[in-house]
Design a protein around this motif. Structure first.
Motif, PDB file in Angstrom:
ATOM      1  N   ARG A   1      -9.312  -2.209   6.888  1.00 26.79           N
ATOM      2  CA  ARG A   1      -8.048  -2.461   6.215  1.00 26.79           C
ATOM      3  C   ARG A   1      -7.985  -1.761   4.855  1.00 26.79           C
ATOM      4  NH1 ARG A   1      -7.107  -9.027   6.778  1.00 26.79           N
ATOM      5  NH2 ARG A   1      -6.880  -9.142   9.052  1.00 26.79           N
ATOM      6  N   ALA A   2      -7.161  -0.740   4.763  1.00 19.51           N
ATOM      7  CA  ALA A   2      -6.998  -0.028   3.496  1.00 19.51           C
ATOM      8  C   ALA A   2      -6.167  -0.827   2.508  1.00 19.51           C
ATOM      9  CB  ALA A   2      -6.343   1.332   3.752  1.00 19.51           C
ATOM     10  N   TYR A   3      -5.465  -1.827   3.011  1.00 16.58           N
ATOM     11  CA  TYR A   3      -4.512  -2.595   2.207  1.00 16.58           C
ATOM     12  C   TYR A   3      -5.089  -3.939   1.756  1.00 16.58           C
ATOM     13  CZ  TYR A   3      -4.148  -4.704   6.832  1.00 16.58           C
ATOM     14  OH  TYR A   3      -4.451  -5.283   8.041  1.00 16.58           O
ATOM     15  N   ALA A   4      -6.394  -4.134   1.880  1.00 15.76           N
ATOM     16  CA  ALA A   4      -6.995  -5.455   1.644  1.00 15.76           C
ATOM     17  C   ALA A   4      -6.654  -6.000   0.265  1.00 15.76           C
ATOM     18  CB  ALA A   4      -8.508  -5.378   1.822  1.00 15.76           C
ATOM     19  N   ASN A   5      -6.607  -5.143  -0.747  1.00 15.20           N
ATOM     20  CA  ASN A   5      -6.314  -5.617  -2.102  1.00 15.20           C
ATOM     21  C   ASN A   5      -4.849  -6.000  -2.296  1.00 15.20           C
ATOM     22  OD1 ASN A   5      -8.964  -5.236  -2.904  1.00 15.20           O
ATOM     23  ND2 ASN A   5      -8.594  -3.182  -3.677  1.00 15.20           N
TER      24      ASN A   5
ATOM     25  N   PHE B   1       0.842  -1.201   0.000  1.00 19.35           N
ATOM     26  CA  PHE B   1       0.000   0.000   0.000  1.00 19.35           C
ATOM     27  C   PHE B   1       0.874   1.247   0.000  1.00 19.35           C
ATOM     28  CE2 PHE B   1      -2.125   3.477   2.136  1.00 19.35           C
ATOM     29  CZ  PHE B   1      -3.412   3.464   1.627  1.00 19.35           C
ATOM     30  N   LEU B   2       1.899   1.255   0.852  1.00 16.23           N
ATOM     31  CA  LEU B   2       2.795   2.410   0.931  1.00 16.23           C
ATOM     32  C   LEU B   2       3.520   2.633  -0.391  1.00 16.23           C
ATOM     33  CD1 LEU B   2       4.234   1.764   4.492  1.00 16.23           C
ATOM     34  CD2 LEU B   2       2.952   3.803   3.812  1.00 16.23           C
ATOM     35  N   ARG B   3       3.961   1.551  -1.032  1.00 21.23           N
ATOM     36  CA  ARG B   3       4.675   1.703  -2.310  1.00 21.23           C
ATOM     37  C   ARG B   3       3.784   2.332  -3.375  1.00 21.23           C
ATOM     38  NH1 ARG B   3       7.364  -4.019  -1.766  1.00 21.23           N
ATOM     39  NH2 ARG B   3       9.311  -3.465  -0.725  1.00 21.23           N
ATOM     40  N   ALA B   4       2.509   1.978  -3.366  1.00 20.10           N
ATOM     41  CA  ALA B   4       1.597   2.559  -4.347  1.00 20.10           C
ATOM     42  C   ALA B   4       1.349   4.035  -4.066  1.00 20.10           C
ATOM     43  CB  ALA B   4       0.274   1.796  -4.345  1.00 20.10           C
ATOM     44  N   LEU B   5       1.489   4.428  -2.811  1.00 19.66           N
ATOM     45  CA  LEU B   5       1.192   5.800  -2.395  1.00 19.66           C
ATOM     46  C   LEU B   5       2.423   6.704  -2.465  1.00 19.66           C
ATOM     47  CD1 LEU B   5      -1.160   7.516  -1.196  1.00 19.66           C
ATOM     48  CD2 LEU B   5      -0.288   6.896   1.068  1.00 19.66           C
TER      49      LEU B   5
ATOM     50  N   GLU C   1      -7.419   5.220   7.098  1.00 23.59           N
ATOM     51  CA  GLU C   1      -7.725   5.822   8.400  1.00 23.59           C
ATOM     52  C   GLU C   1      -7.165   4.923   9.478  1.00 23.59           C
ATOM     53  OE1 GLU C   1     -11.569   7.051  11.215  1.00 23.59           O
ATOM     54  OE2 GLU C   1     -11.861   6.063   9.279  1.00 23.59           O
ATOM     55  N   TYR C   2      -6.364   5.510  10.371  1.00 25.28           N
ATOM     56  CA  TYR C   2      -5.845   4.693  11.464  1.00 25.28           C
ATOM     57  C   TYR C   2      -7.001   4.177  12.308  1.00 25.28           C
ATOM     58  CZ  TYR C   2      -3.825   3.243  15.860  1.00 25.28           C
ATOM     59  OH  TYR C   2      -3.513   2.506  16.982  1.00 25.28           O
ATOM     60  N   TYR C   3      -6.970   2.908  12.582  1.00 24.06           N
ATOM     61  CA  TYR C   3      -7.988   2.183  13.316  1.00 24.06           C
ATOM     62  C   TYR C   3      -9.292   2.045  12.534  1.00 24.06           C
ATOM     63  CZ  TYR C   3      -8.688  -0.264  17.646  1.00 24.06           C
ATOM     64  OH  TYR C   3      -8.822  -1.265  18.570  1.00 24.06           O
TER      65      TYR C   3
ATOM     66  N   ILE D   1       0.969   1.488   8.423  1.00 23.19           N
ATOM     67  CA  ILE D   1       0.893   2.587   7.449  1.00 23.19           C
ATOM     68  C   ILE D   1       0.930   3.929   8.170  1.00 23.19           C
ATOM     69  CG2 ILE D   1      -0.581   3.701   5.728  1.00 23.19           C
ATOM     70  CD1 ILE D   1      -1.697   0.866   5.106  1.00 23.19           C
ATOM     71  N   HIS D   2       0.089   4.067   9.189  1.00 25.73           N
ATOM     72  CA  HIS D   2      -0.002   5.367   9.859  1.00 25.73           C
ATOM     73  C   HIS D   2       1.281   5.704  10.607  1.00 25.73           C
ATOM     74  CE1 HIS D   2      -1.980   8.864  11.533  1.00 25.73           C
ATOM     75  NE2 HIS D   2      -1.378   8.577  12.670  1.00 25.73           N
TER      76      HIS D   2
END
Length: 563
Positions: free
Chosen positions: A556-560, A340-344, A551-553, A536-537
């Motif tokens: 899951r933003a990274y599900a994909n 997720f971080l790499r994509a962002l 959003e922290y807590y 992530i956060h």
């Protein structure tokens, strides 16, 4: 005993009848294999494999390849005989129809992607031997003299034609001997960027190709075959998975002659993974972008992640659980959060370094080895990236925080290239008497690039089986409060609490952030803080990308990005 064998045979027969690759029906207008070969023969390999992947996953696969074949294996451990049945495609992966197909050699990352989309995997060398032994059709190998053209589609198609002309038995029977296998092996952890091949058995059962890792992962020639193996395995009458069996020290010998294989897969998502051990007793795994995505003109964001007590690197990296797998694989997902971080974050090369202590406990490791050698561990990994500017983050979860405080004990000052320190419910070891306060304050004041993020929850009021398990001072809630109080002498904090009971304490234009969950329901939130986008956060807090797409807590933003 005879009744048991009959029962096993009946179980295997019933199970085998239902095992198919989960492919959609072949489209009525799908092109035949020869037409697909002509479409992709003149395009770059990445485009070629993308199109072959699209054809396969859309269902343009011969019908005879869909029904899987059972392969039975046994092994004796401690006087007890274990048996297993795994299910394999009857031949190597092909595109087209039963009347017009061609075998499709693929690079291992592409093969891995297709396998995982179909809840399958690639075999080990021992499984390849078992497949050959079980095969109803054993074809003698048909090598083509090696030339530079052996990696091109016209040669792939020519070899397919040879194999089809050679074959007289009906399609759909388990067949072997026609290709080498792209395999998974424990040796891949020490051979990043390589492909492992094995097999191509002669009719006497001896493989032409011993296990070989001399080619790069970009190599795929006409002799390579992709044999899909269903993840589901029947072991001693119970459903399990190939990866679960390979990781089990007692059962792995059913499928491996190398001992346990903790990561039986090739990297996907454009990653390159390497593993090694540093003295004394530290296992390291580096997850970096593939070489083609590793630009020398970008800084490397080197994220050291010290593992929590009791978790392996594979469990910390995370994956979608298979039946019977340990729940630890589904509670951190650091690999998916890294993706997720790499994509962002596109202006840095993100490299995550997993650090696992012998015995899976950093506090126990420090009792044995002390703190003096800890900086050298980080420097040793850092030296592997000599051509790029390095920007370091020191992160930890749970008992992994012990490694970070051991590092603080060992250095006179925190180096300038350490740009972020992140405690994910892991600051149990904070002790101003050991100089932690003074070193953190000096480091934070030294540069406006330096950032500190602390995540914790009120573990003092949490209950395990109705009882408290940490003291008010000794848990991460108490230690975080103590650190926060110590820093308020030098930094001005603003504070607020949201409706969910999450306290936000920030200072130094967001470079310092404490997120403390009040935990009104007295739950154990130890791993939830990581799972719910905590990694992530902790790496983006105070930056321009804080809360970008996550959003922290929250959910899951990274599900994909979970494999």
């Amino acid at each position: 005993m005879a009744l048991r064998r009959i029962a096993i045979a009946l179980l295997v027969t019933l199970a085998a009848a239902a095992q198919e690759l989960p492919l959609p029906p072949r489209p009525s207008l799908a092109p035949g294999g020869r037409e697909v070969a002509q479409q992709v023969q003149d395009v770059p390999i990445a485009e070629r494999e993308a199109e072959l992947t699209r054809q396969i996953l859309s269902g343009n696969v011969p019908s005879f390849l869909r029904r899987l074949c059972p392969v039975a294996v046994t092994n004796v451990d401690g006087g007890h005989t274990h048996w297993a049945v795994f299910f394999v495609a009857p031949d190597y992966l092909s595109v087209g129809s039963d009347d017009d197909f061609f075998f499709t050699p693929l690079r291992p990352a592409t093969a891995q992607l297709i396998a995982e989309r179909l809840d399958a995997c690639l075999p080990t060398p021992k499984m390849v031997d078992a497949i050959y032994h079980a095969a109803a059709v054993k074809l003698p190998p048909l090598p083509i003299p090696p030339t530079p053209a052996m990696t091109t589609v016209p040669v792939f198609l020519a070899h397919s034609d040879l194999l089809r002309a050679q074959r007289t038995a009906p399609l759909g029977l388990l067949t072997a001997g026609d290709k080498k296998d792209v395999v998974v092996t424990a040796r891949l952890t020490n051979a990043p960027g390589k492909v492992a091949i094995y097999g191509w058995h002669n009719t006497n059962g001896v493989a032409i190709q011993p296990l070989y890792l001399g080619h790069t992962a970009e190599w795929a020639d006409y002799s390579h075959g992709i044999r899909l193996v269903q993840q589901n395995v029947i072991v001693d009458g119970t459903n399990s998975s190939v990866r679960h069996i390979l990781a089990d020290p007692k059962l792995c010998a059913l499928l491996s002659d190398e001992g346990p294989v903790e990561e039986p897969r090739y990297p996907a998502f454009g990653e390159r993974i390497s593993s090694f051990t540093l003295a004394p007793d530290v296992r390291v795994q580096i997850n970096a972008p593939a070489p083609e995505n590793f630009a020398s003109n970008k800084p490397v964001w080197l994220i050291f992640y010290a593992l929590p007590n009791g978790s392996s690197i594979a469990q910390t990296a995370g994956r979608i659980l298979a039946p019977g797998e340990d729940w630890h694989f589904d509670i951190q997902h650091i690999a998916a959060q890294t993706r997720f971080l790499r994509a962002l974050v596109t202006n840095q090369i993100i490299v995550t370094v997993y650090l696992e202590a012998a015995g899976k406990s950093w506090p126990a490791w420090r009792k044995t080895h002390g703190d003096a050698g800890i900086p050298a561990l980080f420097d040793s990994v850092k030296s592997k990236f000599p051509t790029n500017k390095i920007e370091i983050t020191l992160a930890s979860h749970s008992g992994g925080g012990s490694l970070l405080f051991g590092y603080l004990n060992a250095v006179a000052r925190i180096p300038d290239d350490v740009e972020r320190i992140a405690f994910l419910d892991s600051d149990y070891g904070y002790d101003p008497a050991l100089g932690h306060r003074d070193k953190l304050i000096a480091w934070l004041k030294a540069s406006d690039r330096h950032a500190l993020c602390v995540l914790a929850y009120n573990d003092a009021i949490a209950r395990l089986n109705g009882k408290a398990f940490v003291s008010a001072e000794g848990g991460t809630w108490g230690r975080s409060q103590a650190m926060l109080r110590d820093l308020t002498a030098d930094f001005t904090f603003s504070s607020r609490t949201n409706a969910a009971g999450l306290e936000f304490h920030t200072a130094a234009a967001g470079r310092i952030e404490f997120l403390l969950h009040e935990n009104p329901e007295r739950k154990i939130l130890h791993t939830l803080q990581v799972e719910r986008n905590g990694f992530i956060h902790a790496l983006l807090s105070g930056s321009a990308l804080e809360n970008a797409g996550y959003e922290y807590y929250g959910e899951r933003a990274y599900a994909n990005w979970v494999r």
